[in-house]
Structure formats: C-alpha cells, structure tokens
Design a protein around this motif. Structure first.
Motif, PDB file in Angstrom:
ATOM      1  N   ARG A 112       0.891  -1.164   0.000  1.00  0.00           N
ATOM      2  CA  ARG A 112       0.000   0.000   0.000  1.00  0.00           C
ATOM      3  C   ARG A 112       0.923   1.206   0.000  1.00  0.00           C
ATOM      4  NH1 ARG A 112      -1.901   3.774   3.658  1.00  0.00           N
ATOM      5  NH2 ARG A 112      -3.994   4.561   3.262  1.00  0.00           N
ATOM      6  N   LEU A 113       0.894   1.983  -1.065  1.00  0.00           N
ATOM      7  CA  LEU A 113       1.796   3.122  -1.231  1.00  0.00           C
ATOM      8  C   LEU A 113       1.038   4.430  -1.103  1.00  0.00           C
ATOM      9  CD1 LEU A 113       3.668   1.834  -4.418  1.00  0.00           C
ATOM     10  CD2 LEU A 113       4.339   1.512  -2.034  1.00  0.00           C
ATOM     11  N   GLU A 114       1.513   5.323  -0.240  1.00  0.00           N
ATOM     12  CA  GLU A 114       1.019   6.699  -0.175  1.00  0.00           C
ATOM     13  C   GLU A 114       2.076   7.558  -0.839  1.00  0.00           C
ATOM     14  OE1 GLU A 114      -0.527   8.394   3.411  1.00  0.00           O
ATOM     15  OE2 GLU A 114      -1.508   6.523   4.002  1.00  0.00           O
ATOM     16  N   ILE A 115       1.731   8.123  -1.983  1.00  0.00           N
ATOM     17  CA  ILE A 115       2.676   8.865  -2.802  1.00  0.00           C
ATOM     18  C   ILE A 115       2.280  10.334  -2.767  1.00  0.00           C
ATOM     19  CG2 ILE A 115       3.683   9.049  -5.103  1.00  0.00           C
ATOM     20  CD1 ILE A 115       2.503   6.072  -5.430  1.00  0.00           C
ATOM     21  N   THR A 116       3.148  11.168  -2.201  1.00  0.00           N
ATOM     22  CA  THR A 116       2.833  12.583  -1.988  1.00  0.00           C
ATOM     23  C   THR A 116       3.773  13.460  -2.805  1.00  0.00           C
ATOM     24  OG1 THR A 116       2.056  12.111   0.240  1.00  0.00           O
ATOM     25  CG2 THR A 116       2.618  14.399  -0.239  1.00  0.00           C
ATOM     26  N   GLY A 117       3.219  14.524  -3.344  1.00  0.00           N
ATOM     27  CA  GLY A 117       3.998  15.497  -4.100  1.00  0.00           C
ATOM     28  C   GLY A 117       3.109  16.665  -4.463  1.00  0.00           C
ATOM     29  N   ARG A 118       3.658  17.595  -5.221  1.00  0.00           N
ATOM     30  CA  ARG A 118       2.906  18.788  -5.607  1.00  0.00           C
ATOM     31  C   ARG A 118       2.834  18.880  -7.126  1.00  0.00           C
ATOM     32  NH1 ARG A 118       3.287  24.183  -2.250  1.00  0.00           N
ATOM     33  NH2 ARG A 118       3.020  22.500  -0.749  1.00  0.00           N
ATOM     34  N   MET A 119       1.618  18.960  -7.619  1.00  0.00           N
ATOM     35  CA  MET A 119       1.415  19.132  -9.051  1.00  0.00           C
ATOM     36  C   MET A 119       1.695  20.593  -9.410  1.00  0.00           C
ATOM     37  SD  MET A 119      -1.885  16.735  -9.836  1.00  0.00           S
ATOM     38  CE  MET A 119      -2.876  17.137  -8.430  1.00  0.00           C
ATOM     39  N   ASP A 176       0.355  20.083  -1.349  1.00  0.00           N
ATOM     40  CA  ASP A 176       0.682  18.732  -1.811  1.00  0.00           C
ATOM     41  C   ASP A 176      -0.577  17.889  -1.968  1.00  0.00           C
ATOM     42  OD1 ASP A 176       3.354  19.373  -1.770  1.00  0.00           O
ATOM     43  OD2 ASP A 176       3.809  18.252   0.055  1.00  0.00           O
ATOM     44  N   SER A 177      -0.467  16.912  -2.839  1.00  0.00           N
ATOM     45  CA  SER A 177      -1.521  15.903  -3.024  1.00  0.00           C
ATOM     46  C   SER A 177      -0.940  14.548  -2.666  1.00  0.00           C
ATOM     47  CB  SER A 177      -1.992  15.866  -4.479  1.00  0.00           C
ATOM     48  OG  SER A 177      -2.565  17.093  -4.851  1.00  0.00           O
ATOM     49  N   THR A 178      -1.793  13.674  -2.152  1.00  0.00           N
ATOM     50  CA  THR A 178      -1.382  12.311  -1.823  1.00  0.00           C
ATOM     51  C   THR A 178      -2.284  11.342  -2.570  1.00  0.00           C
ATOM     52  OG1 THR A 178      -0.623  12.961   0.372  1.00  0.00           O
ATOM     53  CG2 THR A 178      -1.084  10.624   0.034  1.00  0.00           C
TER      54      THR A 178
END
Length: 124
Positions: free
Chosen positions: A69-76, A82-84
């Motif tokens: 289960r991956l929670e991938i966070t960054g900013r578009m 940030d979005s996850t």
C-alpha cells in the motif's frame, strides 16, 4: 505390535499435514468508500475503492491481492498544496508523476496501470 506402529505413523503423518497447512488470511481492516465532501473538508483521505488490509500483510480489493500500500505525496505544477495518492501495488516503484496520471487525471490510457499490477484506491 505392527498395528500400533502403523497407527502411530498414520497419526504422525496426519498431524504433520495439518501443522503444515496454511491458513487463509483474514481481513484485519476494511477501508470503505468515503464521502468526498466530508473528507476534503477535514483534509482526510478520500477512499474511492473499498479495500482490505489482510492478516498476512497483503492488501486486497474485491478482485486482486497486492503486496504493498503506497502513499505517494507530491505537488502538481501550480498547486497550492501537496496531493497524496494511495495505490495498492505489486511494485514499490511508483513515482508521483505516474501516480497523479494514473489516478484519473490523464487522458492518455498508457498512463494507467493494469489492475493486476496496481490499483488507485484513495487520495487527499
């Protein structure tokens, strides 16, 4: 005497078979589909697909089982925060760019994962 030895051997064989049999993993926790309005107001994950945490450490949808289960966070680009994106996956290597595209934001079908490989299940 031979009868007692046979009974003992059969009993030991049966016990070893039962001892080696694997139990079916059970559901530890169920993640239900959530109301997006409530979740966004409270800055919580919005679950879009029901999925399960299993007792053997795997993750499952109604159709497939996944190792991670991956929670991938960054900013578009141009975003204020940030979005996850949460994916159930059989690979650890999903980049933020792959995640946001495969979450439904891309019009190119090549950007989406095969469901057996990874499944988008939630976002924040």
């Amino acid at each position: 005497m031979k009868k007692i030895i046979r009974i003992t051997l059969v009993t030991l064989l049966l016990l070893s078979l039962f001892g080696c049999s694997q139990k079916e993993p059970s559901v530890v926790r169920t993640y239900e589909v959530t109301d997006p309005e409530h979740a966004f107001e409270n800055d919580e994950l919005v679950t879009v697909v029901r999925y399960y945490e299993m007792s053997d450490g795997t993750w499952k949808t109604d159709n497939y089982t996944y190792q991670y289960r991956l929670e991938i966070t960054g900013r578009m680009g141009g975003a204020d925060k940030d979005s996850t994106f949460v994916f159930l996956s059989n690979t650890k290597d999903i980049t933020f760019e792959q995640a946001w595209k495969a979450s439904g934001l891309s019009s190119n079908m090549d950007d989406y994962f095969n469901e057996e490989e990874a499944k988008f299940v939630a976002m924040k």
